[in-house]
Design an enzyme around this catalytic site. Sequence first.
Site, PDB file in Angstrom:
ATOM      1  CB  CYS A 129      22.879  35.538 109.928  1.00 33.07           C
ATOM      2  SG  CYS A 129      23.905  35.245 110.918  1.00 33.07           S
ATOM      3  NE  ARG A 142      22.565  38.843 104.141  1.00 37.56           N
ATOM      4  CZ  ARG A 142      22.355  40.277 104.766  1.00 37.56           C
ATOM      5  NH1 ARG A 142      21.690  41.150 103.197  1.00 37.56           N
ATOM      6  NH2 ARG A 142      22.420  40.682 105.608  1.00 37.56           N
ATOM      7  CD1 TRP A 150      29.899  36.583 109.840  1.00 35.20           C
ATOM      8  CD2 TRP A 150      30.552  36.186 107.742  1.00 35.20           C
ATOM      9  NE1 TRP A 150      31.056  37.312 109.646  1.00 35.20           N
ATOM     10  CE2 TRP A 150      31.476  36.150 108.282  1.00 35.20           C
ATOM     11  CE3 TRP A 150      29.839  35.518 106.835  1.00 35.20           C
ATOM     12  CZ2 TRP A 150      32.272  36.833 107.450  1.00 35.20           C
ATOM     13  CZ3 TRP A 150      30.678  35.485 105.996  1.00 35.20           C
ATOM     14  CH2 TRP A 150      32.403  36.598 107.104  1.00 35.20           C
ATOM     15  CG  ASN A 165      20.676  39.372 110.612  1.00 32.18           C
ATOM     16  OD1 ASN A 165      21.607  38.646 111.030  1.00 32.18           O
ATOM     17  ND2 ASN A 165      20.253  39.318 109.620  1.00 32.18           N
ATOM     18  N   GLY A 166      20.998  39.053 113.891  1.00 29.47           N
ATOM     19  CA  GLY A 166      21.566  39.920 115.195  1.00 29.47           C
ATOM     20  C   GLY A 166      21.800  39.871 116.579  1.00 29.47           C
ATOM     21  CD  GLU A 200      42.877  51.045 104.273  1.00 31.71           C
ATOM     22  OE1 GLU A 200      44.279  50.390 104.381  1.00 31.71           O
ATOM     23  OE2 GLU A 200      42.189  50.337 103.732  1.00 31.71           O
ATOM     24  CE  LYS A 211      41.093  50.141 100.478  1.00 30.93           C
ATOM     25  NZ  LYS A 211      42.184  49.482 101.507  1.00 30.93           N
ATOM     26  CD  GLU A 263      43.613  47.182  97.715  1.00 34.92           C
ATOM     27  OE1 GLU A 263      43.021  46.274  97.755  1.00 34.92           O
ATOM     28  OE2 GLU A 263      42.909  48.179  98.688  1.00 34.92           O
ATOM     29  CG  HIS A 280      63.065  64.742 106.865  1.00 40.88           C
ATOM     30  ND1 HIS A 280      64.176  65.246 107.624  1.00 40.88           N
ATOM     31  CD2 HIS A 280      62.094  64.039 108.243  1.00 40.88           C
ATOM     32  CE1 HIS A 280      63.460  65.728 108.869  1.00 40.88           C
ATOM     33  NE2 HIS A 280      62.990  65.220 109.345  1.00 40.88           N
ATOM     34  CE  LYS A 297      37.786  40.715 100.714  1.00 39.98           C
ATOM     35  NZ  LYS A 297      38.052  42.634 100.884  1.00 39.98           N
TER      36      LYS A 297
HETATM   37  C1  AGP Z   1      42.983  45.734 100.905  1.00 39.98           C
HETATM   38  O1  AGP Z   1      41.780  46.569 100.434  1.00 39.98           O
HETATM   39  C2  AGP Z   1      43.378  44.516  99.825  1.00 39.98           C
HETATM   40  N1  AGP Z   1      42.672  43.747  99.735  1.00 39.98           N
HETATM   41  C3  AGP Z   1      44.547  44.097 100.794  1.00 39.98           C
HETATM   42  O2  AGP Z   1      45.670  44.469 101.404  1.00 39.98           O
HETATM   43  C4  AGP Z   1      44.287  42.985 101.986  1.00 39.98           C
HETATM   44  O3  AGP Z   1      43.595  44.091 103.113  1.00 39.98           O
HETATM   45  C5  AGP Z   1      45.717  42.059 102.551  1.00 39.98           C
HETATM   46  O4  AGP Z   1      46.075  41.068 101.839  1.00 39.98           O
HETATM   47  C6  AGP Z   1      45.358  41.528 104.020  1.00 39.98           C
HETATM   48  O5  AGP Z   1      44.174  40.588 104.006  1.00 39.98           O
HETATM   49  P1  AGP Z   1      43.242  39.886 105.292  1.00 39.98           P
HETATM   50  O6  AGP Z   1      43.023  41.086 106.244  1.00 39.98           O
HETATM   51  O7  AGP Z   1      42.607  39.147 104.447  1.00 39.98           O
HETATM   52  O8  AGP Z   1      44.673  39.273 105.837  1.00 39.98           O
END
Ligand code: AGP
Length: 600
Positions: free
Chosen positions: A2, A27, A75, A99-100, A476, A480, A483, A499, A595
Amino acid sequence: MCGIVGYIGKNDTTKFLLDGLKELEYRGYDSAGIAVLGDKKIDVFKALGKLHNLEEKVNTSSSKDYELGIGHTRWATHGQPTELNAHPHLGEYSYVVHNGIIENYKELKEELINLGHKFVSQTDTEVIVHLFENYNNKLNDTTKAFHSTIERLEGAFSILLITKAEPTKIFFFKHGSPLIVAKGNDENEVLFASSDAPLIGLANDVVYLEDGVGGIATTEGIEFFNNNYSWSTLPTSKQFAQKNGFRFFMEKEIYEQSDVVVDCMLGRLSDNEILFDEIDKSLIDGINEIKICACGTSYHSGLTASYLFERLSKIKCNVEIASEFRYKDPLLTKDTLFVVISQSGETADTLEALKMAKVAGLKTLVICNVDNSSMTRTADATILTRAGIEKGVASTKAFTTQTIVLWMLALYFGKAKNVLTNDKLSEELHALREVPKSLIIDDNMHEKTKRLSKRYLHGHGFFFIGRDVFFPLALEGALKLKEISYLHAEGYPAGEMKHGPIALADPELFTIALMPQNLLYDKIKSNVEELSARDSTICSISPLDFDLSDDFIKINETDHYMLEFFEMLIALQLLSMEISVRLGNDVDMPRNLAKSVTVE
Ligand code: AGP
C-alpha cells in the site's frame, strides 16, 4: 503493497496528500482515502478505484484550513476493495493508515468487540485504531496509549495515526513495511511517505525508518521514541525514486521478491501449520483431483505446483494451458478442484476456463495478485499472492509468490488429508521460512550474470533443461529470455534431450542446465554430460562445482530443493535481464507484449 502519506505544517494539507498519493499510484491500488484535521475536527474522504474519484470528493467538500492529515492507497490483502475497507480507519475520535499485515488481528478484534468496540470493515488494520482508543480511554495519555498499542501488534505494520485527543500531533511507527519521515523545505513542516517519490522537491533531509522506530511529529519538530535512526539526503529524480534507484521496474521487482514473499507468508505460516483466512479445509472434501489452468508464467507456477500437490498432498494433479483447455471438450468431474492462477486476474483464456469449470459445477479457486479482478469475482474462493503491483511485463515476483502460495496450499491440503507426517511438515515449514533469505541477491551473483551475458547474445538458440520442479523452472527461464531478449529459447525436460533435441548439440547451442544438489543430481548430471560430450556450450547453475560446463553460476548449498529452486530463479531472471540490456531492448516493455492478455 500500500501507499502512505502524511503532512503536518502550514501549507495546503489536502494538496500534499493527494499529490503524494498520485506519486504512489505506480505501486498499484484499488481504493484510496485521506483524513485531515483542522480546528480540532477530522474530515475523512475515501473512494474506490482511481485517485481522481477521491480528488473529486475532496475538492467538492473539503475546507482548506487543515493543519495535518494522513492518506493511503490500498492494495487489498484482507477484505474486498470497498469504501468501507479503504483506509484511513476510524475508531471514535482517531484515524489510522497502515501498510503491512497484522497477523494477530483476529484475536485483537475479538478482544476489542468484547470490550464494546464496533467494527465496520473486514480489514486487519481497523484493530489498530480501536486498540489505541481503548488504551487512551483507560490511560488518558495518547503517547502511552500509542506505545501500548504497538506492543500488542504482531506482523508488519507501518502506521500513521491522528486523533482529536491530540489535534497537533501525528503518531508514527515503522515495522516491516517501509516508512520515511522528512523535514519539509518550509519551516515547521513534517512529511511522511512510504517511498521517496511523494517527497521529491518538497524535502531534503529524510529518515528511512528502521524497524521498531517510531515517534510523534508536530509543527515544532519530530520526537523519536529511540535513537535508532539517521538522517539522509533525498534523491532528486522521481523516476529514479519510483524504481527505488533500480534501472528498470523489472530489476526492482526481482530485488523485492524477498520482501514480498515475507508479505505473502504473513499470517499464513504458523509454528506448526499453514493458515489461510480465505479458504476452509472443507474445500478439499470430496476432492480426488486438482486441475490447474493458466497461461504463460502462471502456467509454469502451476506446473511446479503439480509436483508439490502429488508429493505433499497425495492428490492427483494435472495442469493445462488455458487456451488449449478451452477448446478440447474437457472431461470434468465434480471430484475435481479447479484452480486457476493469474497475476492480473483478467487473462481471457484463463477466465474462460474458469467459467467452464463453474458451469460444470466444480469447486473453483483462483490464486491471484489483484483483488476485485474478474477472476476473483468469479471463483468460489481466492488466495491473494500479495506481490504488490508488478509493472514489468515479464513476470517475476508474481511467479515467486504464486509458487509460494501453491507450496503452502500443498502442505495445507496434505495436513487436512492427514497424509503429511509432523516431521515432514516441519521440514517443509522450515524450508518455507528460509525462502526470503534465498531470494536476497548477492552482488557477486548479479555481477556474474552481467559478465556472462556478453557471451549469450547470438547463437542458434538456447535450451533450458531441468528435472522435476526444475523442468517448469527451465520453462520459466526460457520464457524470461524470449520475452525480453527476443532470442529463441526453450525449456525442456533434461531426460528428454536424448529423444531428439540432442541432435542440435554443437558449440552454438547454449544449454542452461539447472543442477540441484537435493533432487536427482546424478540424473541431471548425466544428461548434461551427454550434451557436453557433443560439444554443446553449457552454463550450469548448481551449488556443486561441475567442471564439464563452459560457464557456471554457483548458488548456495541448502538442505531443500525448493531453496535451490528460488536461488536458481534469481539467476535466470538476472541473466535474461542482463542479456536484454546488452541487446538494448526495452526491459520493462518488450515489443509485442502486454502485461495482461485480455483478448484471445
Ligand atoms: C510472463 O512473463 C508474461 N507476462 C505472461 O506469460 C503472463 O504470465 C501470462 O500472460 C499470464 O498472465 P496472468 O498471470 O496475468 O494471467
